[in-house]
Design a protein around this motif. Structure first.
Motif, mmCIF file in Angstrom:
data_model
loop_
_atom_site.group_PDB
_atom_site.id
_atom_site.type_symbol
_atom_site.label_atom_id
_atom_site.label_comp_id
_atom_site.label_asym_id
_atom_site.label_seq_id
_atom_site.Cartn_x
_atom_site.Cartn_y
_atom_site.Cartn_z
ATOM 1 N N ASN A 70 7.595 -58.333 -12.995
ATOM 2 C CA ASN A 70 7.200 -59.546 -13.494
ATOM 3 C C ASN A 70 6.264 -60.347 -12.983
ATOM 4 O O ASN A 70 5.317 -59.938 -12.144
ATOM 5 N N GLU A 71 6.123 -61.601 -13.515
ATOM 6 C CA GLU A 71 4.861 -62.459 -13.175
ATOM 7 C C GLU A 71 5.004 -62.972 -11.536
ATOM 8 O O GLU A 71 3.922 -63.458 -11.030
ATOM 9 N N HIS A 72 5.824 -62.668 -10.932
ATOM 10 C CA HIS A 72 6.026 -62.759 -9.441
ATOM 11 C C HIS A 72 5.323 -61.750 -8.519
ATOM 12 O O HIS A 72 5.313 -62.007 -7.420
ATOM 13 N N ASN A 73 4.983 -60.639 -9.279
ATOM 14 C CA ASN A 73 4.482 -59.378 -8.334
ATOM 15 C C ASN A 73 2.963 -59.647 -8.432
ATOM 16 O O ASN A 73 2.250 -60.122 -9.194
ATOM 17 N N PRO A 74 2.576 -59.263 -7.334
ATOM 18 C CA PRO A 74 0.973 -59.267 -6.931
ATOM 19 C C PRO A 74 0.145 -58.696 -8.017
ATOM 20 O O PRO A 74 -1.058 -58.797 -8.165
ATOM 21 N N ASN A 75 0.787 -57.521 -8.624
ATOM 22 C CA ASN A 75 0.147 -56.744 -9.416
ATOM 23 C C ASN A 75 -0.043 -57.157 -11.130
ATOM 24 O O ASN A 75 -0.518 -56.425 -11.836
ATOM 25 N N TYR A 76 0.585 -58.241 -11.122
ATOM 26 C CA TYR A 76 0.905 -58.833 -12.573
ATOM 27 C C TYR A 76 -0.530 -59.054 -13.257
ATOM 28 O O TYR A 76 -0.484 -58.665 -14.589
ATOM 29 N N PRO A 77 -1.530 -59.542 -12.674
ATOM 30 C CA PRO A 77 -2.805 -59.624 -13.133
ATOM 31 C C PRO A 77 -3.342 -58.338 -14.039
ATOM 32 O O PRO A 77 -4.049 -58.444 -14.897
ATOM 33 N N ARG A 78 -2.902 -57.228 -13.371
ATOM 34 C CA ARG A 78 -3.250 -56.046 -13.779
ATOM 35 C C ARG A 78 -2.813 -55.547 -15.222
ATOM 36 O O ARG A 78 -3.416 -54.634 -15.952
ATOM 37 N N PHE A 79 -1.598 -56.126 -15.490
ATOM 38 C CA PHE A 79 -0.933 -55.598 -16.677
ATOM 39 C C PHE A 79 -0.463 -56.790 -17.585
ATOM 40 O O PHE A 79 0.159 -56.519 -18.833
ATOM 41 N N ALA A 80 -0.890 -57.983 -17.300
ATOM 42 C CA ALA A 80 -0.503 -59.082 -17.966
ATOM 43 C C ALA A 80 -1.080 -59.276 -19.461
ATOM 44 O O ALA A 80 -0.695 -59.629 -20.753
ATOM 45 N N VAL A 361 3.599 -52.017 -16.623
ATOM 46 C CA VAL A 361 3.117 -51.478 -15.390
ATOM 47 C C VAL A 361 2.712 -50.043 -15.414
ATOM 48 O O VAL A 361 1.878 -49.638 -14.530
ATOM 49 N N SER A 362 3.726 -49.347 -16.052
ATOM 50 C CA SER A 362 3.251 -47.720 -16.032
ATOM 51 C C SER A 362 1.951 -47.501 -16.845
ATOM 52 O O SER A 362 1.348 -46.506 -16.338
ATOM 53 N N LYS A 363 1.592 -48.276 -17.784
ATOM 54 C CA LYS A 363 0.498 -47.773 -18.519
ATOM 55 C C LYS A 363 -0.942 -48.081 -17.640
ATOM 56 O O LYS A 363 -1.773 -47.630 -17.752
ATOM 57 N N THR A 364 -0.711 -49.168 -16.688
ATOM 58 C CA THR A 364 -1.704 -49.695 -16.062
ATOM 59 C C THR A 364 -1.757 -49.221 -14.518
ATOM 60 O O THR A 364 -2.540 -49.373 -13.612
ATOM 61 N N LYS A 365 -0.803 -48.334 -14.388
ATOM 62 C CA LYS A 365 -0.500 -47.825 -12.866
ATOM 63 C C LYS A 365 -0.474 -48.984 -11.867
ATOM 64 O O LYS A 365 -1.006 -48.576 -10.756
ATOM 65 N N ALA A 366 0.088 -49.828 -12.227
ATOM 66 C CA ALA A 366 0.081 -51.350 -11.475
ATOM 67 C C ALA A 366 1.217 -51.350 -10.500
ATOM 68 O O ALA A 366 2.080 -52.249 -10.340
ATOM 69 N N MET A 377 12.597 -47.684 -9.171
ATOM 70 C CA MET A 377 13.012 -48.523 -10.426
ATOM 71 C C MET A 377 12.084 -48.777 -11.494
ATOM 72 O O MET A 377 12.633 -49.043 -12.674
ATOM 73 N N ILE A 378 10.954 -48.800 -11.316
ATOM 74 C CA ILE A 378 10.045 -49.059 -12.389
ATOM 75 C C ILE A 378 10.069 -47.691 -13.019
ATOM 76 O O ILE A 378 10.183 -47.793 -14.353
ATOM 77 N N GLY A 379 10.072 -46.551 -12.494
ATOM 78 C CA GLY A 379 10.502 -45.302 -13.293
ATOM 79 C C GLY A 379 11.766 -45.004 -14.037
ATOM 80 O O GLY A 379 11.855 -44.851 -15.102
ATOM 81 N N LEU A 380 12.705 -45.677 -13.362
ATOM 82 C CA LEU A 380 13.995 -45.482 -13.725
ATOM 83 C C LEU A 380 14.422 -46.372 -15.105
ATOM 84 O O LEU A 380 14.873 -45.734 -16.082
ATOM 85 N N ILE A 520 12.577 -36.618 -11.679
ATOM 86 C CA ILE A 520 11.287 -36.317 -11.165
ATOM 87 C C ILE A 520 10.623 -35.789 -12.504
ATOM 88 O O ILE A 520 9.511 -36.001 -12.707
ATOM 89 N N ALA A 521 11.276 -34.665 -12.700
ATOM 90 C CA ALA A 521 10.791 -33.979 -14.121
ATOM 91 C C ALA A 521 10.599 -34.798 -15.276
ATOM 92 O O ALA A 521 9.156 -34.929 -15.964
ATOM 93 N N ASN A 522 11.121 -35.818 -15.513
ATOM 94 C CA ASN A 522 11.207 -36.699 -16.779
ATOM 95 C C ASN A 522 10.242 -38.123 -16.356
ATOM 96 O O ASN A 522 9.386 -38.430 -16.949
ATOM 97 N N LEU A 523 10.093 -38.171 -14.942
ATOM 98 C CA LEU A 523 9.253 -39.389 -14.499
ATOM 99 C C LEU A 523 7.909 -38.852 -14.770
ATOM 100 O O LEU A 523 6.685 -39.516 -15.125
ATOM 101 N N PHE A 524 7.493 -37.814 -14.228
ATOM 102 C CA PHE A 524 6.311 -36.698 -14.628
ATOM 103 C C PHE A 524 5.740 -36.645 -15.883
ATOM 104 O O PHE A 524 4.748 -36.796 -16.411
ATOM 105 N N GLY A 525 6.812 -36.270 -16.947
ATOM 106 C CA GLY A 525 6.410 -35.813 -18.238
ATOM 107 C C GLY A 525 6.389 -37.305 -18.942
ATOM 108 O O GLY A 525 5.542 -37.227 -20.023
ATOM 109 N N PHE A 526 7.123 -38.439 -18.914
ATOM 110 C CA PHE A 526 7.267 -39.529 -19.927
ATOM 111 C C PHE A 526 6.872 -40.817 -19.365
ATOM 112 O O PHE A 526 6.565 -41.701 -20.064
ATOM 113 N N CYS A 527 6.943 -41.067 -17.908
ATOM 114 C CA CYS A 527 6.752 -42.229 -17.456
ATOM 115 C C CYS A 527 5.621 -42.467 -16.552
ATOM 116 O O CYS A 527 4.598 -42.951 -16.994
#
Length: 580
Positions: A70-80, A361-366, A377-380, A520-527
């Protein structure tokens, strides 16, 4: 009945699909009950401890996913920039998943279509005295096909025509069978490379392209129906031309003309064509005359299930449509409860999209600087959103179909997080597709016999290619088969110890390994893709915090597996065993 009982009933398997009821056969039901532990474990000290772990860990998982995205994470500007204005508490919404965004933005249009289709069915059928339901489906379906794909429906019609001609006019059943599969698979590659190739005909190349110009997006579901029609028809031909014709004066009885008596006698056998269960409907004794072009197109273009399914076989569809509606579609209370569960899932999805921006986050690898717990947890929760984005459209379309009088299989019968077995996971995920795979691929190849692993490899290769012509997904399919092998081997070795007190705990250890491999298999394939998955594994095994997290997470997964075991034991005590 207490409020807790009402709550548990609302979320029970039985409210989803009558196919999940205990068997009608009392002996089969008792056999299932005997396999379950006779006494519930929920009130034991062991399970009170497990529930205490749940009370602490589950909220912590939600909180961690929120703080990591969310907006409190330092990586927020990368995916906002991928977020848009939402409607919950003034928050932004992560509507960046293209597939779900299309559905979410068109929900009002879809509900309008459900109402229109339902009204027309009830008005037009008696007004025009339409003798068979499939005739209405044919007319409405052809109009709907043009509305949704415009002149691109001509491209689909080419595939439909070729497939129909192969099934009906190739004389050798074996040649027709191989040609059906060869052409069906080749269309996936043809569409991938040539879906926009111009015909040189102005009205087709530049005419109305429909509501959804990308006609190939929905074609994969259409292909399953194309194959089902041909394969059901060829199966009937192999069974001796199916010498079954309607008895005069009765639309629900079929006379078996192959069961001849002595000269001058009536045929010995009259088949009752009513109350077939879901397995019997797969091979419903339809006359060969029912495998005609009108019923073919009615089935292919059946509007409630056209876009995404659930999948229903041709035999099942035509039986329910023209011969005998199943009792479940007449139980409007069940259908209403099913609709309420659909709405509940929609609101859960909206909460996740407003408070966890894990898709962005996943789309921008943030995830730079995030802990292993945060990345996991991002992956789950990405996987949970993938589950929900498929479940929600499937449940809406199945609800529409139930309203219309056709009962297809429920696609999602388990929460994604309520799985500990790779083998059982695939029986619950996209269940109607799994049933289709078993009927038309797995069983014809030999099923779970001597070549189980090879057959599974064929199955998941088809699944990967069917999803998308992409090497990453093909590798995912092979990875899934690889991860099935430890479970298959472990079951073969340890199944004989099932009666021992320690077997449940050993199974829990195996379940932990299974869950890690499935994730791991589904995180690799879809997330997370390759980069995210590698980053997670490096953090888990190359850092002190990562190793500590892996040990604690494995302990929590062990607790979760014991709770999942007991949930299934509780179902079996009621005579329910869905084997997943």
């Amino acid at each position: 009945m207490s409020y807790l009982s009402h709550f548990l009933e609302f979320f029970s398997l039985e409210t989803l699909d009558v196919r999940l009821f205990p068997p009608a056969d009392a002996a089969r039901k008792q056999n299932i009950i005997k396999k379950a532990s006779p006494v519930s474990r929920w009130k034991t000290t062991e399970f009170k401890f497990y529930l205490g772990v749940f009370a602490v860990v589950v909220p912590l998982m939600w909180y961690t996913a929120m703080t990591a995205s969310n907006e409190h994470n330092p990586n927020y500007p990368r995916f906002a920039h991928l977020l848009s204005d939402g409607w919950m508490f003034g928050r932004k919404v992560d509507n960046s998943d293209q597939q779900y965004r299309f559905f979410r933005n068109n929900i009002p249009l879809l509900f309008g279509l459900v109402i229109l289709h339902s009204i027309l069915r009830r008005v037009v059928t008696p007004l025009l005295r339409i003798p068979k339901r499939s005739y209405f489906d044919f007319g409405f379906g052809v109009i709907f096909l043009f509305a949704i794909h415009g002149v691109n429906s001509f491209r689909i019609s080419i595939h439909l025509t070729v497939n129909y001609l192969i099934g009906k006019y190739v004389k050798s059943p074996k040649v027709a069978l191989w040609a059906t599969w060869a052409y069906g698979l080749s269309t996936l590659f043809i569409n991938h490379h040539f879906r926009t190739v111009p015909f040189g005909i102005d009205i087709i190349d530049h005419g109305f392209k429909g509501i959804v110009e990308r006609w190939d997006v929905f074609y994969n579901i259409t292909l399953l129906r194309m194959l089902s029609f041909n394969l059901d028809f060829l199966e009937k031909k192999r069974e001796g031309e199916n010498l079954l014709k309607p008895v005069t004066g009765g639309s629900h009885e079929l006379k078996d003309l192959s069961a001849k008596g002595q000269k001058g006698e009536k045929p010995k056998e009259v088949l009752k064509f009513v109350d077939l269960d879901d397995r019997q409907r797969l091979k419903a004794p339809l006359p060969l005359s029912e495998y005609n072009v009108v019923n073919y197109l009615a089935y292919i273009t059946y509007t409630p299930l056209f876009i995404a399914g659930p999948i229903i076989t041709f035999n099942d569809y035509l039986y329910q449509s023209n011969y005998q509606q199943v009792s479940s579609v007449k139980d409007y209370r069940r259908t209403f409860i099913y609709f309420l569960r659909f709405l509940f899932c929609v609101f859960v999805m909206e909460f996740l999209l407003h408070f966890m921006y894990v898709v962005a986050v996943s789309k921008t690898k943030a995830w730079h600087g995030d802990t292993p717990f945060q990345i996991s947890m991002i992956g789950l929760f990405n996987l949970n959103i993938i589950w929900l984005k498929l479940l929600i459209p499937w449940r809406l379309f199945r609800f529409w179909s139930l309203l219309d009088g056709i009962d297809p299989p429920e696609n999602m019968i388990r929460c994604m997080d309520n799985n500990y077995s790779a083998l059982q996971f695939w029986r619950a995920w996209h269940r109607s597709y799994n049933k289709w795979i078993i009927r038309y691929i797995y069983v014809p190849l030999g099923g779970g016999g001597k070549y189980r692993i090879v057959n599974s490899l064929f199955v998941f290769s088809f699944v990967a290619i069917w999803h998308d012509i992409e090497l990453r997904l093909l590798m995912w399919g092979w990875l899934v088969v690889l991860f099935l092998m430890p479970e298959i081997i472990a079951i073969a070795i340890f199944k004989r110890f099932e009666g021992n007190w320690w077997y449940r705990y050993l199974s829990g250890i195996g379940a932990v390994g299974n869950i890690w491999m499935m994730m791991i298999a589904n995180l690799f394939g879809f997330c997370l893709g390759q980069d995210g998955t590698v980053a997670l594994l490096k953090e888990m095994f190359n850092t002190y915090n990562g190793i500590q997290f892996t040990i604690l997470a494995s302990g929590c997964l062990f607790v979760a597996s014991q709770v999942m075991f007991e949930l299934r034991e509780a179902e079996m005590r009621k005579g329910i065993n869905v084997k997943c």
